[in-house]
Design a protein around this motif. Structure first.
Motif, PDB file in Angstrom:
ATOM      1  N   CYS A  23     -32.689  45.212 -34.550  1.00 19.72           N
ATOM      2  CA  CYS A  23     -31.524  45.303 -33.661  1.00 19.72           C
ATOM      3  C   CYS A  23     -31.644  44.304 -32.518  1.00 19.72           C
ATOM      4  O   CYS A  23     -32.736  43.825 -32.195  1.00 19.72           O
ATOM      5  CB  CYS A  23     -31.411  46.706 -33.066  1.00 19.72           C
ATOM      6  N   LYS A  24     -30.496  44.064 -31.893  1.00 22.34           N
ATOM      7  CA  LYS A  24     -30.483  43.238 -30.685  1.00 22.34           C
ATOM      8  C   LYS A  24     -29.756  44.011 -29.601  1.00 22.34           C
ATOM      9  O   LYS A  24     -28.644  44.501 -29.806  1.00 22.34           O
ATOM     10  CB  LYS A  24     -29.779  41.909 -30.955  1.00 22.34           C
ATOM     11  N   ILE A  25     -30.401  44.113 -28.448  1.00 22.10           N
ATOM     12  CA  ILE A  25     -29.820  44.813 -27.303  1.00 22.10           C
ATOM     13  C   ILE A  25     -29.490  43.788 -26.221  1.00 22.10           C
ATOM     14  O   ILE A  25     -30.244  42.822 -26.020  1.00 22.10           O
ATOM     15  CB  ILE A  25     -30.787  45.897 -26.758  1.00 22.10           C
ATOM     16  N   GLU A  29     -21.063  48.554 -27.532  1.00 23.88           N
ATOM     17  CA  GLU A  29     -21.063  47.113 -27.786  1.00 23.88           C
ATOM     18  C   GLU A  29     -22.328  46.415 -27.285  1.00 23.88           C
ATOM     19  O   GLU A  29     -22.532  45.222 -27.546  1.00 23.88           O
ATOM     20  CB  GLU A  29     -19.825  46.482 -27.121  1.00 23.88           C
ATOM     21  N   GLN A  30     -23.213  47.162 -26.592  1.00 28.00           N
ATOM     22  CA  GLN A  30     -24.423  46.553 -26.039  1.00 28.00           C
ATOM     23  C   GLN A  30     -25.524  46.362 -27.100  1.00 28.00           C
ATOM     24  O   GLN A  30     -26.501  45.668 -26.856  1.00 28.00           O
ATOM     25  CB  GLN A  30     -24.980  47.424 -24.907  1.00 28.00           C
ATOM     26  N   LEU A  31     -25.365  47.014 -28.263  1.00 27.63           N
ATOM     27  CA  LEU A  31     -26.400  46.922 -29.300  1.00 27.63           C
ATOM     28  C   LEU A  31     -25.787  46.515 -30.627  1.00 27.63           C
ATOM     29  O   LEU A  31     -24.710  47.004 -31.002  1.00 27.63           O
ATOM     30  CB  LEU A  31     -27.121  48.260 -29.449  1.00 27.63           C
ATOM     31  N   GLN A  32     -26.483  45.644 -31.334  1.00 27.02           N
ATOM     32  CA  GLN A  32     -26.030  45.174 -32.646  1.00 27.02           C
ATOM     33  C   GLN A  32     -27.162  45.297 -33.646  1.00 27.02           C
ATOM     34  O   GLN A  32     -28.290  44.869 -33.378  1.00 27.02           O
ATOM     35  CB  GLN A  32     -25.579  43.716 -32.554  1.00 27.02           C
ATOM     36  N   VAL A  33     -26.891  45.900 -34.800  1.00 24.19           N
ATOM     37  CA  VAL A  33     -27.880  45.960 -35.887  1.00 24.19           C
ATOM     38  C   VAL A  33     -27.809  44.639 -36.635  1.00 24.19           C
ATOM     39  O   VAL A  33     -26.740  44.233 -37.111  1.00 24.19           O
ATOM     40  CB  VAL A  33     -27.603  47.144 -36.844  1.00 24.19           C
TER      41      VAL A  33
END
Length: 359
Positions: free
Chosen positions: A278-280, A328-332
């Motif tokens: 993930c990206k935070i 919307e703050q985190l993307q897998v």
């Protein structure tokens, strides 16, 4: 309620080393009398209380000897007095029926006595010695709770710590008895009403582990009929009883590590964990770094606009909810299948809002 349960359990374990003011059998009788007198739908004579106490001592201690009239009279006298700190408002009507004058009274709601406070101070001193050791880190929260409780009672002031709790949570009354069933390796019959089932069903169940997640309690065990590992929510248990004649089946897996690869409690048999990347966002990265989502969390790299990290866990509903909670703050980033599932859920959420706007 949970902190009281932990305290009682710990004091019971160390009781051989502390001069306790009340013996175990007396406590069973007091608790039984208290339960009877809380029941306002029945009138209780001395003989009724004697019978109820005898039944309770047989159930919990296996004692077949009856309770004398004199013993129950002394118990009521002790409960009424300040000796135990109960000051129970027990009254007699029509010269034979016992009840509480205060309908909401229970000895379990009575404040701590000075003797209780003294004992808890001694227990706290013992617990504090272990707070610094890695193996006893779980005691830290309990010690803090006890210290705050003692301060509140001793200084008659306000509590300055507000612990997470849910006073309306159902099923907490089952914890002690299920815990005993696990320790004593007893099979139980559970009447269980799941959210999806139309009616409650009886399950012959081998209990293995109690698990708490977000203020809800669950029991891990095995269904005798299907031989399947099950996780039941305590708030969905309507009633249960011990099956003394039913042989107990031990688990064929390591109970202590069963939830190590899970966030929450949902886990299918033979389900394998997977690496989720993930990206935070930069703004929210400190929350992930200071409080990891899972013990397996690893920081992969820092980027100009955020932090990339990984967790190695089983994919379940609780994990989806955890990740979606960052919005919307985190993307897998990977795997793509999971990325697609979250994208689809977000689209449905947006569609629901758009539909409401049109209406």
């Amino acid at each position: 309620m949970r902190s009281k349960t932990v305290t009682r359990t710990f004091i019971n374990e160390i009781s051989p080393h502390i001069d306790m003011p009340i013996n175990k059998l007396a406590l069973v009788r007091y608790k039984t009398i208290d339960s009877c007198l809380q029941n306002r739908f029945r009138k209780w004579t001395l003989e009724d209380l004697m019978e109820a106490c005898s039944d309770a001592l047989y159930e919990y201690e296996g004692m077949t000897k009856g309770i004398s009239r004199r013993t129950i009279q002394l118990d009521i006298q002790n409960m009424r007095s300040e000796k135990l700190g109960y000051n129970a408002p027990i009254i007699v009507t029509d010269k034979k029926f016992y009840s509480y004058e205060d309908k909401g009274y229970s000895i379990t709601n009575s404040p701590l006595t000075q003797q209780d406070l003294g004992t808890l101070v001694e227990v706290l001193d013992v617990l504090k010695q272990f707070k610094g050791f890695g193996y006893f880190q779980e005691l830290t929260g309990m010690v803090t709770r006890l210290e705050d409780k003692l301060y509140t009672h001793q200084h008659k002031g306000k509590s300055y710590i507000d612990f997470e709790k849910n006073e309306l949570l159902k099923g907490l009354q089952h914890i002690d008895l299920l815990h005993k069933a696990i320790i004593n390796k007893k099979t139980v019959d559970i009447l269980y009403q799941s959210f999806k089932a139309a009616s409650a069903q009886n399950i012959t169940f081998y209990p293995y582990l109690l698990k708490e997640y977000r203020n809800r309690w669950f029991i891990l065990g095995c269904n005798k009929r299907t031989k399947a590992t099950m996780i039941l929510a305590l708030d969905r248990i309507e009633q249960f009883k011990e099956l003394r004649s039913e042989k107990y089946m031990k688990p064929d897996f390591d109970v202590a590590t069963y939830f190590d690869d899970v966030i929450g409690v949902s886990k299918m048999p033979n389900q394998e964990p997977q690496l989720i990347v993930c990206k935070i966002s930069k703004e929210h990265a400190p929350y992930i770094i200071t409080k990891p989502i899972h013990a397996s969390q690893q920081i992969i790299r820092g980027e100009k606009d955020g932090t990339v990290f990984s967790i190695h866990v089983i994919w379940n509903f609780e994990l989806e909810r955890e990740l979606l909670g960052f919005g919307e703050q985190l993307q897998v980033l990977a795997p793509r299948r999971i990325q697609g599932k979250l994208r689809a859920r977000m689209k449905r959420a947006v569609a629901a809002y758009e539909s409401e706007k049109k209406e």
